[in-house]
Design a protein around this motif. Structure first.
Motif, PDB file in Angstrom:
ATOM      1  N   PHE A   1       0.833  -1.204   0.000  1.00  0.00           N
ATOM      2  CA  PHE A   1       0.000   0.000   0.000  1.00  0.00           C
ATOM      3  C   PHE A   1       0.866   1.252   0.000  1.00  0.00           C
ATOM      4  CE2 PHE A   1      -1.913   3.366   2.622  1.00  0.00           C
ATOM      5  CZ  PHE A   1      -3.086   3.624   1.929  1.00  0.00           C
ATOM      6  N   PHE A   2       1.868   1.289   0.865  1.00  0.00           N
ATOM      7  CA  PHE A   2       2.746   2.453   0.932  1.00  0.00           C
ATOM      8  C   PHE A   2       3.555   2.620  -0.347  1.00  0.00           C
ATOM      9  CE2 PHE A   2       2.375   1.676   5.643  1.00  0.00           C
ATOM     10  CZ  PHE A   2       1.670   2.841   5.916  1.00  0.00           C
ATOM     11  N   ARG A   3       3.996   1.526  -0.916  1.00  0.00           N
ATOM     12  CA  ARG A   3       4.789   1.607  -2.151  1.00  0.00           C
ATOM     13  C   ARG A   3       3.971   2.174  -3.315  1.00  0.00           C
ATOM     14  NH1 ARG A   3       7.672  -4.399  -1.973  1.00  0.00           N
ATOM     15  NH2 ARG A   3       9.340  -3.871  -0.473  1.00  0.00           N
ATOM     16  N   GLU A   4       2.678   1.943  -3.293  1.00  0.00           N
ATOM     17  CA  GLU A   4       1.833   2.347  -4.420  1.00  0.00           C
ATOM     18  C   GLU A   4       1.246   3.750  -4.264  1.00  0.00           C
ATOM     19  OE1 GLU A   4      -1.041  -0.775  -4.697  1.00  0.00           O
ATOM     20  OE2 GLU A   4       0.379  -2.196  -5.596  1.00  0.00           O
ATOM     21  N   MET A   5       1.562   4.445  -3.175  1.00  0.00           N
ATOM     22  CA  MET A   5       1.058   5.798  -2.998  1.00  0.00           C
ATOM     23  C   MET A   5       1.670   6.742  -4.039  1.00  0.00           C
ATOM     24  SD  MET A   5       0.894   6.355   1.141  1.00  0.00           S
ATOM     25  CE  MET A   5       2.628   5.975   1.333  1.00  0.00           C
ATOM     26  N   PHE A   6       0.963   7.844  -4.293  1.00  0.00           N
ATOM     27  CA  PHE A   6       1.427   8.848  -5.247  1.00  0.00           C
ATOM     28  C   PHE A   6       1.990  10.058  -4.500  1.00  0.00           C
ATOM     29  CE2 PHE A   6      -1.992   6.550  -7.380  1.00  0.00           C
ATOM     30  CZ  PHE A   6      -1.387   6.207  -8.587  1.00  0.00           C
ATOM     31  N   ASN A   7       2.983  10.704  -5.109  1.00  0.00           N
ATOM     32  CA  ASN A   7       3.498  11.948  -4.541  1.00  0.00           C
ATOM     33  C   ASN A   7       2.534  13.106  -4.804  1.00  0.00           C
ATOM     34  OD1 ASN A   7       5.863  10.926  -3.412  1.00  0.00           O
ATOM     35  ND2 ASN A   7       6.999  11.155  -5.318  1.00  0.00           N
ATOM     36  N   TYR A   8       1.853  13.064  -5.921  1.00  0.00           N
ATOM     37  CA  TYR A   8       0.838  14.082  -6.220  1.00  0.00           C
ATOM     38  C   TYR A   8      -0.101  13.538  -7.278  1.00  0.00           C
ATOM     39  CZ  TYR A   8       3.794  15.236 -10.294  1.00  0.00           C
ATOM     40  OH  TYR A   8       4.539  15.178 -11.452  1.00  0.00           O
ATOM     41  N   HIS A   9      -1.240  14.216  -7.408  1.00  0.00           N
ATOM     42  CA  HIS A   9      -2.263  13.792  -8.358  1.00  0.00           C
ATOM     43  C   HIS A   9      -2.870  15.025  -9.000  1.00  0.00           C
ATOM     44  CE1 HIS A   9      -5.698  11.661 -10.074  1.00  0.00           C
ATOM     45  NE2 HIS A   9      -6.504  12.509  -9.465  1.00  0.00           N
ATOM     46  N   ILE A  10      -3.092  14.980 -10.313  1.00  0.00           N
ATOM     47  CA  ILE A  10      -3.742  16.059 -11.045  1.00  0.00           C
ATOM     48  C   ILE A  10      -4.985  15.474 -11.699  1.00  0.00           C
ATOM     49  CG2 ILE A  10      -3.516  17.794 -12.870  1.00  0.00           C
ATOM     50  CD1 ILE A  10      -0.438  17.557 -12.473  1.00  0.00           C
ATOM     51  N   ASP A  11      -6.150  16.071 -11.411  1.00  0.00           N
ATOM     52  CA  ASP A  11      -7.382  15.515 -11.958  1.00  0.00           C
ATOM     53  C   ASP A  11      -7.714  16.120 -13.322  1.00  0.00           C
ATOM     54  OD1 ASP A  11      -8.639  17.996 -11.558  1.00  0.00           O
ATOM     55  OD2 ASP A  11      -9.768  17.348  -9.800  1.00  0.00           O
TER      56      ASP A  11
ATOM     57  N   LEU B   1      -4.650  20.164  -8.542  1.00  0.00           N
ATOM     58  CA  LEU B   1      -3.509  19.436  -7.990  1.00  0.00           C
ATOM     59  C   LEU B   1      -3.815  19.034  -6.553  1.00  0.00           C
ATOM     60  CD1 LEU B   1      -0.451  18.532  -8.026  1.00  0.00           C
ATOM     61  CD2 LEU B   1       0.038  20.811  -7.066  1.00  0.00           C
ATOM     62  N   TYR B   2      -3.469  17.778  -6.220  1.00  0.00           N
ATOM     63  CA  TYR B   2      -3.596  17.278  -4.859  1.00  0.00           C
ATOM     64  C   TYR B   2      -2.219  16.793  -4.426  1.00  0.00           C
ATOM     65  CZ  TYR B   2      -8.459  17.036  -6.463  1.00  0.00           C
ATOM     66  OH  TYR B   2      -9.693  17.328  -6.999  1.00  0.00           O
ATOM     67  N   VAL B   3      -1.739  17.276  -3.275  1.00  0.00           N
ATOM     68  CA  VAL B   3      -0.399  16.932  -2.803  1.00  0.00           C
ATOM     69  C   VAL B   3      -0.385  17.107  -1.290  1.00  0.00           C
ATOM     70  CG1 VAL B   3       0.455  19.302  -3.177  1.00  0.00           C
ATOM     71  CG2 VAL B   3       2.079  17.373  -3.164  1.00  0.00           C
ATOM     72  N   HIS B   4       0.408  16.303  -0.602  1.00  0.00           N
ATOM     73  CA  HIS B   4       0.380  16.373   0.860  1.00  0.00           C
ATOM     74  C   HIS B   4       0.878  17.722   1.372  1.00  0.00           C
ATOM     75  CE1 HIS B   4       0.421  15.175   5.010  1.00  0.00           C
ATOM     76  NE2 HIS B   4       1.705  15.441   5.114  1.00  0.00           N
ATOM     77  N   ALA B   5       2.068  18.131   0.951  1.00  0.00           N
ATOM     78  CA  ALA B   5       2.666  19.356   1.486  1.00  0.00           C
ATOM     79  C   ALA B   5       2.721  20.473   0.451  1.00  0.00           C
ATOM     80  CB  ALA B   5       4.071  19.062   2.008  1.00  0.00           C
ATOM     81  N   GLY B   6       3.290  20.186  -0.713  1.00  0.00           N
ATOM     82  CA  GLY B   6       3.419  21.217  -1.734  1.00  0.00           C
ATOM     83  C   GLY B   6       4.498  20.859  -2.737  1.00  0.00           C
ATOM     84  N   PHE B   7       4.990  21.864  -3.422  1.00  0.00           N
ATOM     85  CA  PHE B   7       6.118  21.703  -4.341  1.00  0.00           C
ATOM     86  C   PHE B   7       6.837  23.035  -4.393  1.00  0.00           C
ATOM     87  CE2 PHE B   7       2.579  23.208  -6.820  1.00  0.00           C
ATOM     88  CZ  PHE B   7       3.107  24.074  -7.752  1.00  0.00           C
ATOM     89  N   THR B   8       8.090  23.035  -4.823  1.00  0.00           N
ATOM     90  CA  THR B   8       8.906  24.247  -4.783  1.00  0.00           C
ATOM     91  C   THR B   8       9.311  24.766  -6.148  1.00  0.00           C
ATOM     92  OG1 THR B   8      10.940  22.954  -4.548  1.00  0.00           O
ATOM     93  CG2 THR B   8       9.843  23.645  -2.523  1.00  0.00           C
TER      94      THR B   8
ATOM     95  N   LEU C   1       1.619  29.182  -8.333  1.00  0.00           N
ATOM     96  CA  LEU C   1       0.167  29.118  -8.214  1.00  0.00           C
ATOM     97  C   LEU C   1      -0.555  29.186  -9.549  1.00  0.00           C
ATOM     98  CD1 LEU C   1      -0.336  31.506  -5.152  1.00  0.00           C
ATOM     99  CD2 LEU C   1      -0.010  29.019  -5.152  1.00  0.00           C
ATOM    100  N   THR C   2       0.164  29.481 -10.622  1.00  0.00           N
ATOM    101  CA  THR C   2      -0.481  29.718 -11.914  1.00  0.00           C
ATOM    102  C   THR C   2      -0.689  28.457 -12.732  1.00  0.00           C
ATOM    103  OG1 THR C   2       1.625  30.146 -13.064  1.00  0.00           O
ATOM    104  CG2 THR C   2       0.558  32.022 -11.983  1.00  0.00           C
ATOM    105  N   HIS C   3      -0.135  27.341 -12.297  1.00  0.00           N
ATOM    106  CA  HIS C   3      -0.181  26.118 -13.108  1.00  0.00           C
ATOM    107  C   HIS C   3      -1.484  25.341 -12.957  1.00  0.00           C
ATOM    108  CE1 HIS C   3       4.024  26.643 -14.112  1.00  0.00           C
ATOM    109  NE2 HIS C   3       4.319  26.736 -12.833  1.00  0.00           N
ATOM    110  N   PHE C   4      -2.234  25.612 -11.867  1.00  0.00           N
ATOM    111  CA  PHE C   4      -3.391  24.778 -11.567  1.00  0.00           C
ATOM    112  C   PHE C   4      -4.609  25.619 -11.229  1.00  0.00           C
ATOM    113  CE2 PHE C   4       0.418  22.388 -10.420  1.00  0.00           C
ATOM    114  CZ  PHE C   4       0.243  21.268 -11.228  1.00  0.00           C
ATOM    115  N   LYS C   5      -5.755  25.047 -11.551  1.00  0.00           N
ATOM    116  CA  LYS C   5      -7.024  25.689 -11.186  1.00  0.00           C
ATOM    117  C   LYS C   5      -7.137  25.816  -9.681  1.00  0.00           C
ATOM    118  CE  LYS C   5     -12.038  24.918 -11.606  1.00  0.00           C
ATOM    119  NZ  LYS C   5     -13.062  23.996 -12.192  1.00  0.00           N
ATOM    120  N   GLU C   6      -6.832  24.734  -8.982  1.00  0.00           N
ATOM    121  CA  GLU C   6      -6.849  24.706  -7.519  1.00  0.00           C
ATOM    122  C   GLU C   6      -5.778  23.732  -7.038  1.00  0.00           C
ATOM    123  OE1 GLU C   6     -11.633  25.438  -6.765  1.00  0.00           O
ATOM    124  OE2 GLU C   6     -10.840  23.396  -6.914  1.00  0.00           O
ATOM    125  N   ILE C   7      -5.356  23.924  -5.786  1.00  0.00           N
ATOM    126  CA  ILE C   7      -4.367  23.049  -5.164  1.00  0.00           C
ATOM    127  C   ILE C   7      -4.902  22.646  -3.791  1.00  0.00           C
ATOM    128  CG2 ILE C   7      -2.002  22.829  -4.307  1.00  0.00           C
ATOM    129  CD1 ILE C   7      -1.223  25.059  -6.296  1.00  0.00           C
TER     130      ILE C   7
END
Length: 242
Positions: A111-121, A126-133, A175-181
């Motif tokens: 289960f842990f191995r198959e988790m995603f770092n981020y997801h874009i619908d 964008l869905y992500v636990h913490a963010g990106f730089t 912040l300009t790359h996605f509709k929402e985060i």
């Protein structure tokens, strides 16, 4: 067409998650996007992961990697121990996993191995636990750890001048790359809020379930918010990460 929910940090609060899904009135048509940190806090960390594995057989689920999930995976796979992890909920997960047999542990490792770092619908959310730089977006990151450790995205939008327009020279390009985060990781209770908070196009759905807060979900289309009871009230004999 079912609904899509972004669900904040759980931290082993399975009783709160079950309560939340009941309040959502979950159907098999609904999509659930979990923003990470399933473990480390309340005594149900291992049971929470077992429940999520089962839930994914019923519903379309996306599981994002949180920093606590990464730390637990390293312990399960390599017996890596981090003293700060132990002090911030790790010991509760170790205690919980001692009650599982080896077959169950192997299922959890997968289960842990198959988790995603981020997801874009499909709507460019964008869905992500913490963010990106990286100013060019998450696809251009050099290191994975920022997705589940870095807090600068949230700190940036909290400090952002509300009068600043998207086409302004000084508007953050991130912040300009996605509709929402949608993010978790940093409890909004730190800014004295108890529900998911929106700044610019960022929604923080971590409402402090590991401490004195609730588990929260937001329906991404309507922005309707659902919450459990404060999780500590569901585990009255425990301290969580408090």
């Amino acid at each position: 067409m079912g609904r899509t929910f972004a669900i904040g940090d759980l931290h082993g609060g399975l009783k709160g998650l079950i309560q939340l899904l009941e309040r959502i009135d979950l159907t098999t048509e609904d999509t659930l996007i979990f923003l990470g940190d399933y473990v480390d806090g309340w005594s149900d960390s291992a049971n929470t992961v077992t429940y999520l594995i089962s839930l994914a057989r019923q519903n379309s689920c996306v599981f994002l990697r949180g920093n606590h999930d990464d730390l637990l995976q390293k312990w399960l796979e390599k017996n890596e121990l981090n003293q700060k992890w132990l002090e911030h909920g790790g010991q509760s997960s170790i205690d919980a996993y001692r009650r599982l047999n080896q077959e169950e542990i192997e299922q959890h490792i997968q289960f842990f191995r198959e988790m995603f770092n981020y997801h874009i619908d499909a709507e460019n959310r964008l869905y992500v636990h913490a963010g990106f730089t990286n100013v060019n977006g998450p696809d251009f990151e050099y290191h994975d750890t920022g997705f589940y450790w870095d807090r600068t995205l949230w700190e940036m939008v909290l400090a952002l001048n509300e009068d600043l327009k998207v086409d302004d020279l000084f508007y953050p390009k991130r912040l300009t790359h996605f509709k929402e985060i949608y993010i978790g990781h940093t409890p909004v209770t730190r800014i004295n809020e108890i529900e998911p908070v929106n700044r610019a196009n960022v929604w923080n759905v971590d409402t402090g379930a590991a401490f004195k807060g609730k588990i929260s979900a937001i329906e991404v289309k309507t922005k309707k918010i659902y919450q459990s009871d404060p999780v500590f009230e569901l585990y009255p004999q425990e301290e969580g990460r408090n």
